[in-house]
Write a protein that holds these residues in place. Structure first.
Motif, mmCIF file in Angstrom:
data_model
loop_
_atom_site.group_PDB
_atom_site.id
_atom_site.type_symbol
_atom_site.label_atom_id
_atom_site.label_comp_id
_atom_site.label_asym_id
_atom_site.label_seq_id
_atom_site.Cartn_x
_atom_site.Cartn_y
_atom_site.Cartn_z
ATOM 1 N N ASN A 672 32.588 57.547 47.729
ATOM 2 C CA ASN A 672 33.518 58.579 48.181
ATOM 3 C C ASN A 672 34.382 58.112 49.344
ATOM 4 O O ASN A 672 35.275 58.831 49.772
ATOM 5 N N ASN A 673 34.098 56.937 49.883
ATOM 6 C CA ASN A 673 34.838 56.421 51.028
ATOM 7 C C ASN A 673 36.006 55.550 50.575
ATOM 8 O O ASN A 673 37.161 55.832 50.877
ATOM 9 N N VAL A 674 35.688 54.482 49.867
ATOM 10 C CA VAL A 674 36.708 53.607 49.284
ATOM 11 C C VAL A 674 36.624 53.757 47.768
ATOM 12 O O VAL A 674 35.561 53.528 47.185
ATOM 13 N N PRO A 675 37.697 54.164 47.103
ATOM 14 C CA PRO A 675 37.621 54.360 45.655
ATOM 15 C C PRO A 675 37.082 53.126 44.940
ATOM 16 O O PRO A 675 37.495 51.997 45.226
ATOM 17 N N PRO A 676 36.138 53.309 44.011
ATOM 18 C CA PRO A 676 35.534 52.162 43.316
ATOM 19 C C PRO A 676 36.555 51.276 42.619
ATOM 20 O O PRO A 676 36.325 50.073 42.456
ATOM 21 N N GLU A 677 37.711 51.856 42.221
ATOM 22 C CA GLU A 677 38.689 51.031 41.509
ATOM 23 C C GLU A 677 39.242 49.902 42.362
ATOM 24 O O GLU A 677 39.787 48.929 41.846
ATOM 25 N N SER A 678 39.084 50.017 43.687
ATOM 26 C CA SER A 678 39.516 48.921 44.549
ATOM 27 C C SER A 678 38.781 47.633 44.167
ATOM 28 O O SER A 678 39.394 46.559 44.047
ATOM 29 N N THR A 679 37.468 47.725 43.956
ATOM 30 C CA THR A 679 36.688 46.552 43.554
ATOM 31 C C THR A 679 36.908 46.212 42.085
ATOM 32 O O THR A 679 37.019 45.038 41.714
ATOM 33 N N TYR A 680 37.015 47.235 41.238
ATOM 34 C CA TYR A 680 37.218 46.968 39.813
ATOM 35 C C TYR A 680 38.553 46.268 39.565
ATOM 36 O O TYR A 680 38.674 45.407 38.682
ATOM 37 N N ARG A 681 39.566 46.610 40.335
ATOM 38 C CA ARG A 681 40.872 45.960 40.150
ATOM 39 C C ARG A 681 40.832 44.503 40.621
ATOM 40 O O ARG A 681 41.545 43.658 40.068
ATOM 41 N N VAL A 682 40.031 44.224 41.639
ATOM 42 C CA VAL A 682 39.822 42.828 42.025
ATOM 43 C C VAL A 682 39.162 42.085 40.870
ATOM 44 O O VAL A 682 39.574 40.972 40.501
ATOM 45 N N ALA A 683 38.122 42.690 40.302
ATOM 46 C CA ALA A 683 37.432 42.060 39.172
ATOM 47 C C ALA A 683 38.405 41.806 38.026
ATOM 48 O O ALA A 683 38.394 40.726 37.405
ATOM 49 N N ASP A 684 39.253 42.777 37.747
ATOM 50 C CA ASP A 684 40.245 42.634 36.677
ATOM 51 C C ASP A 684 41.192 41.468 36.961
ATOM 52 O O ASP A 684 41.480 40.649 36.084
ATOM 53 N N ALA A 685 41.673 41.380 38.218
ATOM 54 C CA ALA A 685 42.595 40.298 38.578
ATOM 55 C C ALA A 685 41.908 38.937 38.510
ATOM 56 O O ALA A 685 42.518 37.940 38.094
ATOM 57 N N LEU A 686 40.647 38.866 38.926
ATOM 58 C CA LEU A 686 39.910 37.607 38.849
ATOM 59 C C LEU A 686 39.716 37.168 37.402
ATOM 60 O O LEU A 686 39.856 35.983 37.067
ATOM 61 N N ILE A 687 39.399 38.113 36.523
ATOM 62 C CA ILE A 687 39.216 37.800 35.105
ATOM 63 C C ILE A 687 40.515 37.275 34.508
ATOM 64 O O ILE A 687 40.543 36.264 33.793
ATOM 65 N N LYS A 688 41.619 37.954 34.837
ATOM 66 C CA LYS A 688 42.921 37.530 34.294
ATOM 67 C C LYS A 688 43.332 36.164 34.822
ATOM 68 O O LYS A 688 44.071 35.429 34.157
ATOM 69 N N ALA A 689 42.845 35.818 36.037
ATOM 70 C CA ALA A 689 43.163 34.507 36.609
ATOM 71 C C ALA A 689 42.174 33.437 36.165
ATOM 72 O O ALA A 689 42.304 32.275 36.566
ATOM 73 N N GLY A 690 41.186 33.816 35.337
ATOM 74 C CA GLY A 690 40.213 32.856 34.844
ATOM 75 C C GLY A 690 39.211 32.415 35.889
ATOM 76 O O GLY A 690 38.626 31.329 35.771
ATOM 77 N N LYS A 691 38.985 33.246 36.890
ATOM 78 C CA LYS A 691 38.051 32.901 37.958
ATOM 79 C C LYS A 691 36.641 33.375 37.624
ATOM 80 O O LYS A 691 36.455 34.443 37.036
ATOM 81 N N MET A 692 35.651 32.577 38.044
ATOM 82 C CA MET A 692 34.261 32.919 37.805
ATOM 83 C C MET A 692 33.690 33.611 39.041
ATOM 84 O O MET A 692 33.917 33.168 40.174
ATOM 85 N N PHE A 693 32.909 34.656 38.828
ATOM 86 C CA PHE A 693 32.312 35.404 39.928
ATOM 87 C C PHE A 693 31.168 36.240 39.387
ATOM 88 O O PHE A 693 31.028 36.429 38.175
ATOM 89 N N GLU A 694 30.348 36.749 40.298
ATOM 90 C CA GLU A 694 29.279 37.671 39.933
ATOM 91 C C GLU A 694 29.695 39.085 40.311
ATOM 92 O O GLU A 694 30.362 39.290 41.334
ATOM 93 N N PHE A 695 29.284 40.039 39.495
ATOM 94 C CA PHE A 695 29.713 41.420 39.700
ATOM 95 C C PHE A 695 28.513 42.340 39.565
ATOM 96 O O PHE A 695 27.797 42.301 38.567
ATOM 97 N N LEU A 696 28.273 43.168 40.595
ATOM 98 C CA LEU A 696 27.117 44.069 40.596
ATOM 99 C C LEU A 696 27.577 45.501 40.849
ATOM 100 O O LEU A 696 27.765 45.918 41.993
#
Length: 736
Positions: A672-696
């Motif tokens: 309720n503080n920072v909208p979750p889509e802030s992190t999901y959009r980072v994940a989306d951008a990383l995927i589109k850039a072909g970057k590897m990361f862990e997501f929890l």
């Protein structure tokens, strides 16, 4: 029997850890009388330069042992420091108080203090009246907005004003609404009048034509609600940068002649309707405060209620930002004066101005230090009680001290003279106070002092950390080094493993939070065992630093953040860690990670995006990764208004393609503080850039660092990526 078993178990753990503890003296095993200077001397003696030190590279078996020991230390540390705090329960006559100490093995000790005679004695049991008294003082509580009603009896009790169908009506108090006079007719339920306020003489009524704005909603889905088979959609209003505010058009309603006058001032289009301050013994004039959107101008405006004309009594502008939340104003109606704070000379200080002419009568505090808070104002004796940091040049500039000073800037009294960080608690009648002072590596001392002259009456307690130290644990060590300008000291702390070997080089993990709203490196000694210390036990040097752009230093220091959140003080932080390694060769600057939550989550990922040549791994929890997605009040304060290209240029989403190093993203799906889509959009951008990361993603969790599960994942992540060891296979149920 159960209690006996637990005590025995605790004793065995204590004995085991004591036996495992290194016999070498520790640099920050500091008795209260020794002070930090001796601690530093010990540090130089015990940790000599070792240029030939080898990287710490544990085996899997060693890591397993570290996990086990860390868990035991976590358990022991939480109950190994005593007498660190005194919470007073005041007597009704303000002559005494009592408090409770929790001693080893959960033994309770009750102490009674006679403030008049300066004595303390132990009690067998607590007094019957065991709840603390709550007393209301004339404390400064900050500027207020929108404290009005819509149905109001005039001060002389002759008139009633009210809102009906969006319009302003008034009728004699002894009459009914059927006899009311309509002051306005152009209001309606969509754009009503409201927020009515009377003048003290009941001749004028102030109100606003309001254009309400309903904040847009943000949404999230609860994926795992028990008893359901579908995700549950949730939403709540959320104002983001650039979103509109409700506006208030100010009017004066004159009772003589039933006149409606539009006040000659622009719409109030930022915050709510302001509080009004009427001139003493002359209700023709009132003032109100206005912070303009963008946080670059603050005014106190006077209104002539007879004519609705206005003039600025006080007008402050800046090229960067005015920190609105730390604007202090205190009105003295009987003398037509205003106390206020400003950073206009480069430091936060207190000023006295004439409320009629606007002329500055006195800069009450002055110097290269920061007024942190106005505790209270004594208008009769013309004194201010305040706290400040940085006044003493030979100590940590963040240490808070408490003072009293006259309106004329004279007779400054330091109520807390010891070189340390202070927390003061006043007695209900303010004739006495408790001074609790400490440093991060110096246990707390609690004293009773007299307010009139600051004289020490009695030492109450010294924190007992003997068990903590006997278990092999270490206090954090303060450390400072020059920042990017080569002049300014940057302050932080270092936490070591309990049994580290100075001949090895250990990876560094930075606990980061660079939010400009405050400074975050702890200064007080605490009985709470920190997450930093727990992580360090796995074989890391863990640090925390306040770089430029954070608060509580000079205006220039703070201004680094202006439209520049992505900077996050990284140039200072990196120099600080390198300086630490120059002093202590066991600090390995080739293996540096960082973690943080919220703004710290934004910073943690930013470290890999913008400084990937230095930081190698990061855990970012619930980050506000794009300042356009996060809350309006926080982001416009530092990033400014309007929302321009710099918001996009500094976004972690925009810059996701720059990722270097290992990344773990965490987010609570119900944040309720920072909208979750802030992190999901980072994940989306990383995927589109072909970057590897862990997501929890964390089902059902709000704004969080991950909780117990997330903290476990964070430790395993750093063990894997900075120590190069596979952590415990928890799915195989291997014992710790």
């Amino acid at each position: 029997m159960l209690r006996k078993f637990l005590l025995l178990q605790g004793g065995l753990l204590f004995a085991l850890l004591t036996a495992q503890a290194q016999p070498t003296p520790r640099p920050n095993t500091v008795r209260p009388a020794e002070g930090p200077s001796l601690a530093m001397e010990r540090g130089r003696a015990i940790f000599p330069q070792r240029p030939d030190s080898a990287p710490y590279q544990p085996t899997q078996a060693e890591i397993m042992q570290r996990y086990r020991k860390a868990r035991m230390l976590d358990s022991i540390a939480t109950r190994s420091i005593f007498k660190a705090a005194v919470h007073p329960h005041w007597s009704a006559d303000n002559t005494s108080f009592w408090y409770r100490n929790i001693l080893p093995d959960s033994v309770m000790e009750y102490v009674s203090v006679d403030m008049i005679h300066g004595t303390r004695r132990k009690l067998d049991v607590a007094p019957a009246d065991s709840l603390p008294r709550r007393t209301v003082f004339q404390h400064y509580t900050g500027r207020r907005w929108g404290s009005f009603t819509t149905d109001s009896l005039s001060p002389d009790k002759q008139w009633v004003a009210y809102i009906a169908q969006g319009n302003v009506f008034i009728h004699p108090a002894n009459a009914t609404r059927a006899e009311a006079f309509p002051f306005t007719t152009d209001g309606d339920t969509a754009k009503p009048y409201g927020d009515l306020a009377w003048s003290p003489d009941s001749k004028y009524l102030v109100g606003y034509h309001v254009n309400p704005v309903r904040d847009s909603a943000v949404y999230y889905v609860l994926s795992s609600v028990a008893g359901t088979s579908r995700g549950q959609l949730r939403s709540h209003p959320y104002k983001q940068p650039g979103d509109p505010w409700t506006t208030y058009e100010m009017f004066v309603f004159r009772l003589d002649g039933h006149q409606k006058l539009k006040v000659n001032t622009p719409l109030v289009d930022f915050f709510a309707a302001p509080e009004l301050h009427w001139r003493h013994n002359d209700s023709r004039y009132f003032t109100f405060e206005r912070v303009e959107r963008g946080h670059q101008r603050f005014r106190i405006i006077e209104v002539d209620a007879a004519t609705a004309e206005t003039r600025s009594v006080y007008d402050e502008k800046t090229n960067t930002f005015i920190y609105e939340s730390r604007l202090f104003t205190y009105y003295l109606p009987e003398t037509n004066e205003i106390l206020l704070t400003s950073e206009k000379d480069g430091w936060q200080h207190i000023y006295l101005i004439d409320a009629i002419t606007g002329i500055q009568k006195q800069e009450i505090t002055r110097g290269h230090y920061v007024v942190r808070n106005i505790d209270s104002v004594d208008a009769k004796h013309r004194e201010i009680w305040f706290s400040a940091c940085g006044m003493n040049p030979d100590e940590d500039p963040y240490y808070i001290h408490y003072y009293r000073i006259g309106f004329d800037g004279k007779h400054l009294v330091n109520l807390t003279p010891a070189k340390a960080n202070h927390i003061v608690t006043f007695s209900p009648d303010r004739k006495y106070y408790l001074d609790a002072y400490s440093e991060i590596n110096v246990p707390t001392i609690n004293e009773l002092r007299r307010t009139s002259d600051g004289k020490k009456i009695l030492e109450l307690e010294q924190a007992d950390a003997s068990r903590y130290l006997a278990a092999g644990l270490r206090f954090p060590e303060p450390f400072h080094a020059k920042g990017r300008d080569g002049v300014t000291d940057i302050w932080g702390i270092i936490v070591r493993p309990a049994d580290f070997d100075a001949s090895k080089r250990y990876p560094v993990i930075e606990n980061i939070y660079a939010g400009p709203q405050d400074a975050f490196v702890p200064k007080d000694f605490t009985s709470r065992y920190s997450e930093m210390q727990s992580i360090a036990q796995l074989g890391f040097i863990v640090v925390q630093v306040d770089g430029m752009g954070t608060a509580n230093r000079s205006k220039t220091f703070h201004d680094v953040c202006w439209k520049n959140i992505a900077d996050a003080g990284f140039p200072d932080r990196i120099l600080w860690i390198k300086a630490l390694a120059a002093k202590y060769p066991y600090v390995d600057t080739t293996r540096v990670g960082l973690y943080g939550t919220s703004a710290g989550g934004q910073n943690a990922l930013g470290g890999l995006l913008f400084h990937g040549d230095f930081y190698k791994a990061a855990v970012a929890s619930c980050g506000c990764h794009d300042n356009r997605i996060d809350k309006q009040w926080w982001n416009e304060q530092w990033m400014g208004y309007p929302v321009d290209k710099h918001y996009d240029e500094q976004s972690n989403i925009t810059n996701a393609w720059k990722l270097h190093g290992a990344l773990l993203l965490m987010v609570g799906e119900a944040d309720n503080n920072v909208p979750p889509e802030s992190t999901y959009r980072v994940a989306d951008a990383l995927i589109k850039a072909g970057k590897m990361f862990e997501f929890l993603p964390l089902p059902g969790s709000d704004h969080t660092d991950g909780g117990p599960y997330g903290r476990t994942r964070r430790r395993d992540f750093f063990v894997h990526h900075l120590l190069g060891v596979e952590p415990l296979n928890r799915n195989a149920n291997e014992p710790l």
